[in-house]
Design an enzyme around this catalytic site. Structure first.
Site, PDB file in Angstrom:
ATOM      1  N   VAL A  25       0.855  -1.175   0.104  1.00 36.77           N
ATOM      2  CA  VAL A  25       0.207  -0.178   0.054  1.00 36.77           C
ATOM      3  C   VAL A  25       0.909   1.393   0.000  1.00 36.77           C
ATOM      4  O   VAL A  25       1.824   1.575   0.840  1.00 36.77           O
ATOM      5  CB  VAL A  25      -1.066   0.041   1.353  1.00 36.77           C
ATOM      6  CG1 VAL A  25      -1.813   1.216   1.264  1.00 36.77           C
ATOM      7  CG2 VAL A  25      -1.761  -1.359   1.243  1.00 36.77           C
ATOM      8  N   CYS A 108      -3.849  -9.763   4.006  1.00 37.91           N
ATOM      9  CA  CYS A 108      -3.677  -8.717   4.886  1.00 37.91           C
ATOM     10  C   CYS A 108      -4.012  -8.651   6.200  1.00 37.91           C
ATOM     11  O   CYS A 108      -5.028  -8.791   6.470  1.00 37.91           O
ATOM     12  CB  CYS A 108      -4.135  -7.366   4.317  1.00 37.91           C
ATOM     13  SG  CYS A 108      -3.831  -5.562   4.959  1.00 37.91           S
ATOM     14  N   ASN A 188       6.449 -15.898   0.607  1.00 40.25           N
ATOM     15  CA  ASN A 188       6.783 -14.449   0.752  1.00 40.25           C
ATOM     16  C   ASN A 188       7.142 -14.728   2.365  1.00 40.25           C
ATOM     17  O   ASN A 188       6.427 -15.439   3.064  1.00 40.25           O
ATOM     18  CB  ASN A 188       5.516 -13.760   0.827  1.00 40.25           C
ATOM     19  CG  ASN A 188       5.915 -12.316   1.253  1.00 40.25           C
ATOM     20  OD1 ASN A 188       5.052 -11.819   2.233  1.00 40.25           O
ATOM     21  ND2 ASN A 188       6.789 -11.674   0.894  1.00 40.25           N
ATOM     22  N   GLU A 213       9.286  -6.064   2.498  1.00 41.68           N
ATOM     23  CA  GLU A 213      10.562  -5.175   3.263  1.00 41.68           C
ATOM     24  C   GLU A 213      11.986  -5.315   2.654  1.00 41.68           C
ATOM     25  O   GLU A 213      12.539  -4.355   2.573  1.00 41.68           O
ATOM     26  CB  GLU A 213      10.523  -5.714   4.666  1.00 41.68           C
ATOM     27  CG  GLU A 213       9.252  -5.587   5.517  1.00 41.68           C
ATOM     28  CD  GLU A 213       9.501  -4.086   6.053  1.00 41.68           C
ATOM     29  OE1 GLU A 213      10.492  -3.529   6.557  1.00 41.68           O
ATOM     30  OE2 GLU A 213       8.395  -3.304   6.251  1.00 41.68           O
TER      31      GLU A 213
END
Length: 466
Positions: A25, A108, A188, A213
């Site tokens: 986002v 999320c 991930n 990240e």
């Protein structure tokens, strides 16, 4: 042309992508995606888009997808959050000509996803997921596969693992999912360098590895390089000139890229936070570059990186989040006391020392240097007898305005302290009504007398003619 599925879809449509930039986002915008592709990324996701807003708002579609169409930015997957099957399908149809695949966010873990009832919080809604994806089976991943899913990304963490509680992603769970389904799987989690990518593929057997990240701190991660932070910033800012995005996105990216360097040059952190233009940000990058080059020139032979970093702070490298216990130890706390603060001890933050204040409070301090966050200096407020909120100092009921208004209305009373005059207005209303009655009564009698007189005249006229 028949629709490609499974392995064929991954090979042909997604070009056998192994290195994937995650949907983030306000962070995986076009400029950042292009930078990442220049440095090894083979597939990118858009930031998460709200299907409902995408469907109803043409400006939202333009700003977040249509205006960002770029030949270099393919293959591209558009990610939506949705909790209504029909809305999701209609949004996907509007987006399909601008991407190579559509992704439904089921991972999320943030509070906004809980409030909106999407992301990881749909995992509890198996009936809803069944309607959104046609079918349902015993296992979650197999259910999605049978429902028509052609590619699955497994994050390897629960929805409770976020922020300082993120912890280590479970590659064992990712491997179990990979072995249970017949569609391509991306992994991930725990990806900080290229060797992590290779190890993850080897251990789990996944088709590709997604980074979030790690990519934000080093966009050249998939190249296996650790470039200088200002070089990556310069390249990114040049792309932003060509493909503009909100300044808040740019600032957020540089806070990540420069994370370790800004621990050394705190003044530059403040300048980056305050700057209002792209040119201003370019100037901050130029200043950061000069300071780092000066530090490199004065570096002693054999000097090693500080703070336990693998590289010197001016080199792009991962940022490892410390867990709550580690942070408590850093603050000299055992972590067993109730009310312990993760980032800093509460009493340290509240003593007014700007170096220990949160970023938000530091910004307030910059705007108002005289502002104090010392709780002992805060005014003490008497509480409302009803709800506990601060009461009005001159309230006749010793209440806050909200409670006072309810009581004054119910009792038809006044509270001058809050400017509530229900009793006064009621009395004035009654007085006005009485005055109106007094004025109207003579008019009626006069009108009656006139009518009687008029009838008498007519009667006399009748008698005369008769």
């Amino acid at each position: 042309m028949p629709k490609l599925r499974g392995e064929a879809f991954w090979r042909e449509t997604l070009r056998s992508a192994h290195y994937v930039v995650a949907p983030m986002v306000d962070q995986s915008e076009l400029a950042w995606r292009l930078l990442s592709r220049r440095h090894g990324a083979q597939l990118c996701y858009t930031p998460m888009l709200h299907a409902q807003v995408f469907l109803r708002d043409a400006n939202y579609r333009r700003e977040n997808l249509y205006d960002e169409a770029c030949p270099e930015d393919r293959p591209l997957i558009v990610q939506f959050c949705a909790n209504d099957p029909e809305v999701f399908v209609q949004a996907a149809l509007l987006a399909q000509d601008y991407c190579d695949a559509i992704d439904l966010n089921l991972g999320c873990p943030q509070m906004i996803a809980k409030r909106g009832h999407y992301g990881a919080f749909l995992q509890e809604e198996w009936d809803l997921l069944q309607r959104m994806n046609i079918d349902k089976t015993v296992k979650y991943a197999q259910m999605l596969e049978k429902a028509g899913c052609q590619l699955l990304t497994v994050h390897g963490r629960t929805k409770e693992q976020k922020g300082p509680l993120a912890g280590v992603a479970s590659w064992e769970h990712i491997q179990a999912v990979r072995e249970a389904v017949n569609i391509p799987v991306f992994a991930n989690g725990n990806i900080q360098c290229l060797s992590d990518v290779e190890e993850c593929i080897r251990k789990t057997g996944v088709h590709g590895v997604m980074s979030a990240e790690g990519n934000l701190h080093n966009p050249a991660l998939f190249e296996g390089r650790n470039p200088l932070v200002w070089e990556m910033a310069e390249e990114y800012l040049e792309i932003v000139r060509k493909y503009p995005c909100p300044l808040s996105y740019v600032r957020a990216h540089l806070f990540k890229l420069w994370h370790h360097t800004l621990q050394v040059y705190q003044q530059l952190r403040e300048e980056l936070a305050k700057v209002k233009t792209l040119e201003g940000i370019i100037d901050v990058n130029r200043e950061l570059k000069l300071r780092c080059q000066e530090e490199i020139a004065n570096q002693k032979e054999g000097e090693k990186p500080k703070e336990g970093l693998p590289f010197f702070h001016w080199i792009c490298q991962p940022y490892v989040r410390t867990g709550p216990k580690d942070r408590c130890r850093e603050n000299g706390d055992s972590g067993t006391e109730k009310g312990v603060r993760g980032k800093r001890a509460l009493e340290e933050e509240e003593d007014g020392n700007s170096e220990l204040l949160s970023k938000n409070k530091q910004k307030k301090k910059l705007r108002n240097p005289n502002k104090s966050f010392d709780p002992s200096l805060k005014p003490k407020y008497a509480k409302c007898d009803q709800c506990g909120n601060p009461k009005g100092n001159k309230c006749v009921f010793n209440m806050c305005r909200g409670c006072c208004k309810k009581r004054a209305f119910k009792e038809v009373a006044d509270c001058p302290g809050h400017g509530l005059l229900f009793k006064t207005k009621y009395e004035k209303s009654l007085s006005w009504q009485h005055s109106q009655r007094g004025i109207q009564t003579p008019e009626i009698s006069q009108r009656g007398d006139a009518e009687v007189g008029e009838m008498a005249v007519l009667k006399e006229a009748g008698d005369t003619t008769g």
